[in-house]
Design a protein around this motif. Structure first.
Motif, mmCIF file in Angstrom:
data_model
loop_
_atom_site.group_PDB
_atom_site.id
_atom_site.type_symbol
_atom_site.label_atom_id
_atom_site.label_comp_id
_atom_site.label_asym_id
_atom_site.label_seq_id
_atom_site.Cartn_x
_atom_site.Cartn_y
_atom_site.Cartn_z
ATOM 1 N N ILE A 164 4.438 4.726 -13.907
ATOM 2 C CA ILE A 164 3.238 4.763 -14.647
ATOM 3 C C ILE A 164 2.555 3.336 -14.599
ATOM 4 N N LEU A 165 3.434 2.393 -14.689
ATOM 5 C CA LEU A 165 2.722 1.105 -14.426
ATOM 6 C C LEU A 165 1.972 0.660 -13.154
ATOM 7 N N TRP A 166 2.619 1.308 -12.185
ATOM 8 C CA TRP A 166 2.230 1.145 -10.530
ATOM 9 C C TRP A 166 0.712 1.904 -10.575
ATOM 10 N N GLY A 167 0.629 3.189 -11.331
ATOM 11 C CA GLY A 167 -0.505 3.900 -11.226
ATOM 12 C C GLY A 167 -1.499 3.329 -12.291
ATOM 13 N N VAL A 168 -1.212 2.560 -13.287
ATOM 14 C CA VAL A 168 -2.135 1.906 -14.184
ATOM 15 C C VAL A 168 -2.719 0.482 -13.357
ATOM 16 N N LEU A 169 -1.916 -0.152 -12.542
ATOM 17 C CA LEU A 169 -2.661 -1.264 -11.710
ATOM 18 C C LEU A 169 -3.246 -0.813 -10.661
ATOM 19 N N TRP A 170 -3.236 0.326 -10.072
ATOM 20 C CA TRP A 170 -4.234 0.713 -9.233
ATOM 21 C C TRP A 170 -5.401 0.994 -10.024
ATOM 22 N N ALA A 171 -5.150 1.833 -10.781
ATOM 23 C CA ALA A 171 -6.398 2.263 -11.699
ATOM 24 C C ALA A 171 -7.317 1.188 -12.145
ATOM 25 N N GLY A 172 -6.612 0.243 -12.647
ATOM 26 C CA GLY A 172 -7.318 -1.112 -13.177
ATOM 27 C C GLY A 172 -8.001 -1.828 -11.938
ATOM 28 N N TYR A 173 -7.293 -1.786 -10.802
ATOM 29 C CA TYR A 173 -8.089 -2.451 -9.767
ATOM 30 C C TYR A 173 -9.275 -1.608 -9.301
ATOM 31 N N PHE A 174 -9.222 -0.133 -9.261
ATOM 32 C CA PHE A 174 -10.153 0.383 -8.888
ATOM 33 C C PHE A 174 -11.699 0.377 -9.795
#
Length: 345
Positions: free
Chosen positions: A12-22
């Motif tokens: 979940i954190l991995w996905g949150v970090l990518w979403a935050g970057y995008f």
């Protein structure tokens, strides 16, 4: 069981970090893509640089954090990413580097030719970085040619299939709309009116490509299977679709900030859709699903994940507070005096 919980937390954190970057770096990448298309003079080009100046380097920290989280939480996935996708990642990093150098060097010499040179590098760096990101995630969604040992069986050109190219186009359009809405919020005059028009046009192409990408994903990938098992996950594509439809409405109303936030919510929902569809895979294998890299067969030890979770829950809120402060402090309509004063900040 406890190990599984930490593996899920880090997915979940991995996905949150990518979403935050995008969401965050997406608008300044989009501004770079639009620079030669919407600006007509030096003052307008300066306004674009000023609009992203206080934010772009902080936004890219999210990419570094996403890469670091992959290395620490899922080292086998990280190893495959930096071997099989080496050329693509090299192009991505090269594009990000030259655009950063362009932002800093553009104003060092008061010469039109010098500035045109760095403007070109800023544009090409933004375009290439965005497109490569889309191609990379298109391949992840479709699946990589991974064998039983996790070795990548292919080359850079293996990644350039139609589905991945469509994903690259989607990223370029989505980030362009995101960048246009941000610039509409921050600039004035004829440039703002031009951006309003271009944002509406680009939005039409984005909407068409989003629908096409979802349809091709339904036919070519297993991304929608998790939604059949857990219909509550449909909140993610519905968020993306609803926010996407609100963008032209807010632009028509002249509510630039609302349009920008809606564009960000579109990217957030779309990223969440992809991540939820992947779970529990990180890098699916299109040669054999059993050879996929998942959160279970590529994660670090339980102790490592526990320590990382404690660290993340301490420092991620601090980063979020700092990011909020930065945007609250510097997100306002630029004045003529500020645009005339300096280049990036």
């Amino acid at each position: 069981m406890e190990h599984n919980i930490f593996q899920i937390i880090w997915f979940i954190l991995w996905g949150v970090l990518w979403a935050g970057y995008f969401v965050l770096d997406g608008f300044d990448l989009g501004a770079g893509i639009l620079l030669p298309c919407v600006t007509r003079n030096e003052i307008e080009r300066r306004a674009v640089y000023q609009a992203i100046g206080p934010f772009w380097d902080g936004n890219e920290v999210w990419l570094i954090t996403a890469g670091g989280a992959t290395f620490a939480a899922f080292p086998k996935t990280y190893a495959v990413m930096f071997s099989g996708l080496y050329t693509a990642l090299y192009l991505l990093l090269f594009g990000l580097i030259i655009r950063g150098v362009a932002i800093e060097f553009r104003g060092k010499v008061q010469d039109p030719g010098w500035r045109r040179f760095w403007d070109f590098l800023f544009w090409i760096g933004s375009l290439v970085s965005t497109f490569i990101l889309g191609v990379a995630f298109g391949n992840i969604f479709l699946g990589l040619p991974l064998d039983r040992e996790g070795h990548f069986l292919g080359s850079f050109f293996t990644l350039l299939h139609p589905y991945a190219l469509l994903a690259g186009l989607l990223f370029v359009l989505a980030f362009s709309v995101h960048g246009a809405t941000w610039l509409v919020y921050r600039v004035n005059g004829e440039l703002r009116e031009r951006l309003l028009r271009d944002a509406r046009i680009l939005w039409v192409f984005e909407a068409v490509v989003v629908v096409a990408f979802w349809l091709f994903s339904l036919k070519l990938t297993p991304l929608w299977h998790n939604y059949l098992r857990a219909p509550i996950l449909l909140i993610f594509p519905l968020l993306a679709l609803g926010a996407l439809l609100l963008v032209p409405y807010f632009l028509h109303q002249g509510r630039a900030l609302a349009a920008f936030l809606s564009s960000g919510a579109t990217i957030l929902g779309f990223t969440a859709w992809g991540m939820a569809g992947l779970f529990p895979n990180l890098f699916p294998s299109r040669l054999n699903p059993a050879w996929s890299l998942t959160i279970y067969n590529s994660s670090s030890s339980p102790l490592t994940l526990k320590i990382m979770t404690v660290v993340a829950f301490i420092f991620v809120p601090i980063v979020l507070l700092y990011t909020f402060w930065t945007y609250r402090t510097f997100s306002y309509r630029l004045t003529r005096e500020e645009v005339a004063y300096g280049e990036g900040y």
